[in-house]
Write an enzyme that holds these catalytic residues in place. Sequence first.
Site, PDB file in Angstrom:
ATOM      1  N   LYS A  66       0.877  -1.184   0.000  1.00 29.97           N
ATOM      2  CA  LYS A  66       0.000   0.000   0.000  1.00 29.97           C
ATOM      3  C   LYS A  66       0.909   1.228   0.000  1.00 29.97           C
ATOM      4  O   LYS A  66       1.436   1.617   1.045  1.00 29.97           O
ATOM      5  CB  LYS A  66      -0.887  -0.031   1.256  1.00 29.97           C
ATOM      6  CG  LYS A  66      -2.241   0.659   1.121  1.00 29.97           C
ATOM      7  CD  LYS A  66      -2.188   2.135   0.787  1.00 29.97           C
ATOM      8  CE  LYS A  66      -1.901   3.011   1.990  1.00 29.97           C
ATOM      9  NZ  LYS A  66      -1.668   4.429   1.594  1.00 29.97           N
ATOM     10  N   GLU A  91       9.864   1.959  10.725  1.00 30.16           N
ATOM     11  CA  GLU A  91      10.884   2.994  10.471  1.00 30.16           C
ATOM     12  C   GLU A  91      10.152   4.321  10.504  1.00 30.16           C
ATOM     13  O   GLU A  91       9.370   4.627   9.603  1.00 30.16           O
ATOM     14  CB  GLU A  91      11.569   2.762   9.128  1.00 30.16           C
ATOM     15  CG  GLU A  91      12.478   1.564   9.188  1.00 30.16           C
ATOM     16  CD  GLU A  91      13.217   1.274   7.896  1.00 30.16           C
ATOM     17  OE1 GLU A  91      13.168   2.102   6.977  1.00 30.16           O
ATOM     18  OE2 GLU A  91      13.828   0.215   7.819  1.00 30.16           O
ATOM     19  N   CYS A 103      14.015  11.046   6.352  1.00 36.15           N
ATOM     20  CA  CYS A 103      13.952  10.650   7.764  1.00 36.15           C
ATOM     21  C   CYS A 103      15.298  10.831   8.458  1.00 36.15           C
ATOM     22  O   CYS A 103      15.359  11.122   9.641  1.00 36.15           O
ATOM     23  CB  CYS A 103      13.504   9.206   7.877  1.00 36.15           C
ATOM     24  SG  CYS A 103      14.518   8.076   6.921  1.00 36.15           S
ATOM     25  N   GLU A 153       9.405  17.110  14.308  1.00 32.46           N
ATOM     26  CA  GLU A 153       9.897  16.812  12.961  1.00 32.46           C
ATOM     27  C   GLU A 153       9.157  17.706  11.965  1.00 32.46           C
ATOM     28  O   GLU A 153       7.948  17.573  11.795  1.00 32.46           O
ATOM     29  CB  GLU A 153       9.641  15.332  12.630  1.00 32.46           C
ATOM     30  CG  GLU A 153      10.241  14.939  11.300  1.00 32.46           C
ATOM     31  CD  GLU A 153       9.926  13.494  10.910  1.00 32.46           C
ATOM     32  OE1 GLU A 153       8.754  13.095  10.988  1.00 32.46           O
ATOM     33  OE2 GLU A 153      10.873  12.783  10.513  1.00 32.46           O
TER      34      GLU A 153
HETATM   35  P1  NAD Z   1       2.523   8.763   7.158  1.00 29.40           P
HETATM   36  O1  NAD Z   1       2.718   8.053   8.438  1.00 29.40           O
HETATM   37  O2  NAD Z   1       1.525   9.849   7.096  1.00 29.40           O
HETATM   38  O3  NAD Z   1       2.092   7.736   6.006  1.00 29.40           O
HETATM   39  C1  NAD Z   1       2.873   6.625   5.673  1.00 29.40           C
HETATM   40  C2  NAD Z   1       1.977   5.553   5.077  1.00 29.40           C
HETATM   41  O4  NAD Z   1       1.087   5.088   6.073  1.00 29.40           O
HETATM   42  C3  NAD Z   1       1.126   6.007   3.916  1.00 29.40           C
HETATM   43  O5  NAD Z   1       1.072   4.990   2.935  1.00 29.40           O
HETATM   44  C4  NAD Z   1      -0.242   6.198   4.557  1.00 29.40           C
HETATM   45  O6  NAD Z   1      -1.304   6.058   3.662  1.00 29.40           O
HETATM   46  C5  NAD Z   1      -0.236   5.069   5.564  1.00 29.40           C
HETATM   47  N1  NAD Z   1      -1.161   5.225   6.688  1.00 29.40           N
HETATM   48  C6  NAD Z   1      -1.602   6.368   7.264  1.00 29.40           C
HETATM   49  N2  NAD Z   1      -2.459   6.082   8.267  1.00 29.40           N
HETATM   50  C7  NAD Z   1      -2.563   4.736   8.335  1.00 29.40           C
HETATM   51  C8  NAD Z   1      -3.296   3.835   9.156  1.00 29.40           C
HETATM   52  N3  NAD Z   1      -4.110   4.263  10.123  1.00 29.40           N
HETATM   53  N4  NAD Z   1      -3.148   2.509   8.945  1.00 29.40           N
HETATM   54  C9  NAD Z   1      -2.326   2.044   7.984  1.00 29.40           C
HETATM   55  N5  NAD Z   1      -1.630   2.849   7.150  1.00 29.40           N
HETATM   56  C10 NAD Z   1      -1.746   4.185   7.330  1.00 29.40           C
HETATM   57  O7  NAD Z   1       3.969   9.248   6.717  1.00 29.40           O
HETATM   58  P2  NAD Z   1       4.346  10.201   5.496  1.00 29.40           P
HETATM   59  O8  NAD Z   1       3.917  11.575   5.838  1.00 29.40           O
HETATM   60  O9  NAD Z   1       3.867   9.561   4.230  1.00 29.40           O
HETATM   61  O10 NAD Z   1       5.952  10.086   5.502  1.00 29.40           O
HETATM   62  C11 NAD Z   1       6.783  10.896   6.209  1.00 29.40           C
HETATM   63  C12 NAD Z   1       7.222  10.230   7.507  1.00 29.40           C
HETATM   64  O11 NAD Z   1       7.926   9.018   7.239  1.00 29.40           O
HETATM   65  C13 NAD Z   1       8.184  11.073   8.321  1.00 29.40           C
HETATM   66  O12 NAD Z   1       7.821  11.039   9.666  1.00 29.40           O
HETATM   67  C14 NAD Z   1       9.530  10.375   8.119  1.00 29.40           C
HETATM   68  O13 NAD Z   1      10.487  10.600   9.117  1.00 29.40           O
HETATM   69  C15 NAD Z   1       9.113   8.959   8.037  1.00 29.40           C
HETATM   70  N6  NAD Z   1      10.149   8.137   7.396  1.00 29.40           N
HETATM   71  C16 NAD Z   1      10.939   7.346   8.183  1.00 29.40           C
HETATM   72  C17 NAD Z   1      11.961   6.589   7.612  1.00 29.40           C
HETATM   73  C18 NAD Z   1      12.869   5.742   8.453  1.00 29.40           C
HETATM   74  O14 NAD Z   1      13.612   4.946   7.892  1.00 29.40           O
HETATM   75  N7  NAD Z   1      12.864   5.846   9.759  1.00 29.40           N
HETATM   76  C19 NAD Z   1      12.166   6.652   6.233  1.00 29.40           C
HETATM   77  C20 NAD Z   1      11.337   7.484   5.465  1.00 29.40           C
HETATM   78  C21 NAD Z   1      10.325   8.210   6.069  1.00 29.40           C
END
Ligand code: NAD
Length: 502
Positions: free
Chosen positions: A189, A264, A298, A395
């Site tokens: 997804k 992550e 990230c 963040e």
């Molecule tokens: P997000 O958490 O908003 O969304 C990530 C994914 O989760 C999307 O596909 C979204 O549709 C899905 N999602 C949202 N709510 C959900 C739920 N209730 N159940 C299941 N899936 C759900 O994150 P974002 O804004 O897309 O990405 C940015 C974030 O990702 C930042 O916080 C960044 O630090 C983090 N990130 C971390 C790493 C790492 O390796 N630690 C790497 C890349 C990004």
Amino acid sequence: MTDLKTHITKLDGYLARFRDAGILHLIDGQDVASDASFDTHSPTDDSLICTVAKGTRQDIDHAARAAKAAFPAWRDMPAAKRKKILIRIAELIESRSEEIALCECWDTGQAYRFMAKAALRGAANFRFFADRIASARDGQNLPSPTLMNVTTRKPIGPVGIITPWNTPFMLSTWKIAPALAAGCTIVHKPAEFSPLTARILAEIAHEAGLPPGVWNLVNGMGEDAGAALTEHPDIKAIAFVGESKTGSMIMKQGADTLKRFHFELGGKNPVIVFEDADIERALDAAIFMIYSLNGERCTSSSRLLIQDSVADEFIEKLTKRVNNIRVGNPLDPQTEVGPLIHKVHFDKVCSYFDIARQDGATIKAGGKRIGAQGCFVAPTLFTDATPDMRIAQEEIFGPVLTAIRFKDEAEALEIANGTQYGLTGYIWTNDLTRALRFSDQLEAGMIWVNSENVRHLPTPFGGVKASGIGRDGGDWSFDFYMETKHIGFALGDHKIPRLGAE
Ligand code: NAD
């Protein structure tokens, strides 16, 4: 300019098929539409790219059942055959790397200079894990006096992979390649803000000969398609990359079906520059680690901790460089910072300009949007910040750096560890014992000393505290996607307690 024009023309060709047909799910090897769809826009000029199928609980159920049905055959396929398919996926990614790069730039706003290599890094992920397929099931021999104890590893089953919108192509491959190499089948997804390259990737996998049902793609929103995936009983584990608060929600959603999780999550990573550091190199690395990839990274060094004695000089040079960063069309190879992913995220990042002012920090560079169209913000530097300010704790996930001064090592450590996060840390010093001492006490899953983040695939990747649970990379990935099984073989007639015997 010529390159920009060429890129625009080529991109137009690549997008034509999406404009005509939209982006559909890919379930059990077939295109599948949903009753509803949503639009995806480019953050460069707000234009419509295409429509995208909006996955429902039924679509997730369809995909999970396909992944379950495909699992035994994929698990039992000889390692050499599975390896061949993964290598073929890598080759096809390489052959379509330009298409992937341009689509990723347009969909996410990431600059071409960085995305040009994203597809190749994705291919490298497939090659790396393909090479490890043959040894993925290897175990240990742990003999005891009476038993030959051996361990073996088995793939856990169908898994759900949920990815974010920042560098979505590379991150998807980073999760999917080890899952397939382990012998799992998947339901992916991708983030709703960046659906293009996930579709290209899934098509490539099928063209490479991956059997139907092994890799299923369902687009849609987190709260419906994403939530349904985390709750599905046939899905044994969830590999998730995204925000910390989403990780927490996902853990709750998956509790009833006792899911295994790999998270992550977010970061507020410190780059700590001591007075004895090579200042010029520290400057290059600090700038690169927050302003590349639009700061939507990230592992970005979003907090600069700078020692008092060198702070004025460092900040002066930094300000000059930040004001010089080239912001522009992400398709232009000259561009260093492109537009932020989406209006929603753009508004969030911009809100921190007022927050910084209200909290008493100084906006030394940037602090404003650029242009009236698209999601462009000026690379921003906050100074006179204190560790408790929101700009030092939260963040922001944009090209925004918060500089905080410190007087000595003890204070630097306290500030560095003083957030809920613990993903990466970057230490700049030429004092070896200080580097050892400081890295030992810094609360982070990954630390670089006198270096920016240089990823090496066999090393562990992951965070501590609110930045994550679990590790990716090398064998650590297989630990997540596989179950370790113990088998004890009796070596002879050892004594067995005889309850109830005469
Ligand atoms: P997000 O958490 O908003 O969304 C990530 C994914 O989760 C999307 O596909 C979204 O549709 C899905 N999602 C949202 N709510 C959900 C739920 N209730 N159940 C299941 N899936 C759900 O994150 P974002 O804004 O897309 O990405 C940015 C974030 O990702 C930042 O916080 C960044 O630090 C983090 N990130 C971390 C790493 C790492 O390796 N630690 C790497 C890349 C990004």
